[in-house]
Design an enzyme around this catalytic site. Structure first.
Site, PDB file in Angstrom:
ATOM      1  N   HIS A 262       1.098  -0.837  -0.211  1.00 28.57           N
ATOM      2  CA  HIS A 262       0.352   0.260   0.009  1.00 28.57           C
ATOM      3  C   HIS A 262       1.309   1.114   0.284  1.00 28.57           C
ATOM      4  CE1 HIS A 262       0.641  -0.494   4.312  1.00 28.57           C
ATOM      5  NE2 HIS A 262       0.485   0.971   4.307  1.00 28.57           N
TER       6      HIS A 262
ATOM      7  N   HIS B 128       0.749   5.458   1.171  1.00 24.33           N
ATOM      8  CA  HIS B 128       0.102   6.860   1.673  1.00 24.33           C
ATOM      9  C   HIS B 128       1.133   8.157   1.037  1.00 24.33           C
ATOM     10  CE1 HIS B 128      -1.430   4.677   5.098  1.00 24.33           C
ATOM     11  NE2 HIS B 128      -0.562   4.103   5.322  1.00 24.33           N
TER      12      HIS B 128
ATOM     13  N   TYR C 227      11.855   4.271   1.138  1.00 16.89           N
ATOM     14  CA  TYR C 227      10.983   4.522  -0.246  1.00 16.89           C
ATOM     15  C   TYR C 227      10.045   5.596   0.694  1.00 16.89           C
ATOM     16  CZ  TYR C 227      12.449   0.582  -2.176  1.00 16.89           C
ATOM     17  OH  TYR C 227      13.578  -0.674  -2.134  1.00 16.89           O
TER      18      TYR C 227
END
Length: 178
Positions: free
Chosen positions: A59, A61, A147
């Protein structure tokens, strides 16, 4: 069916989360170059400022601020998902419902959005994004996760070098309930 109505504030700042369909996948990290390419193509066509982002195995954000005349965060999320998915051959299982809508089976259909209300809300979400890899147990300090926009923000002086470590984390309000 839900009656949820998304916030549509032009020029708003939004916290966004979008997930792979397979929540056990590592696809985003194993193909980080493809995700970066999808993001680069999206930012070429949609005007927004990236305040913060973290890419995790399954996922993403993001905290973005839209152009003053835009409320198109849904289009931005759709573009990133689409640009990423187009870089893969269609090998995933695609349901009849998704086929009818010309969708792939890589991403969950929906995404989470929250419009930032004030400075405290903004800082809480910035912190949440950058601390998320620690929350999920991928690293012991936020700086260890490559990341993330945290590294750029440390260089700009927005965060101290030791932010999120046990010593510095005292008094930092990081919400863990997402």
């Amino acid at each position: 069916m839900s009656n949820y109505i998304r916030d549509k504030t032009k020029g708003g700042c939004y916290f966004l989360t979008f997930n792979l369909a397979n929540r056990h996948s590592q696809l985003l990290l194993t193909h980080i170059d493809k995700f970066r390419d999808a993001y680069a193509k999206t930012i070429q066509h949609h005007h927004f400022d990236l305040d913060a982002m973290v890419v995790l195995p399954d996922h993403v954000h993001m905290l973005i601020t839209l152009a003053l005349d835009s409320d198109d965060y849904a289009v931005i999320v759709a573009s990133i998902k689409s640009q990423f998915s187009r870089q893969f051959n269609k090998t995933e299982a695609i349901t009849a419902s998704r086929q009818a809508k010309r969708e792939r089976g890589i991403w969950q259909r929906r995404f989470w959005e929250h419009r930032i209300r004030n400075e405290i809300d903004y800082q809480n979400h910035m912190d949440y994004i950058h601390y998320n890899p620690v929350k999920h147990g991928y690293v012991t300090t936020p700086q260890d996760w490559q990341y993330s926009t945290l590294h750029k923000l440390i260089k700009k002086g927005v965060y101290p070098d030791d932010w999120g470590t046990d010593v510095n984390n005292k008094g930092v309000n990081i919400r863990y309930d997402r």
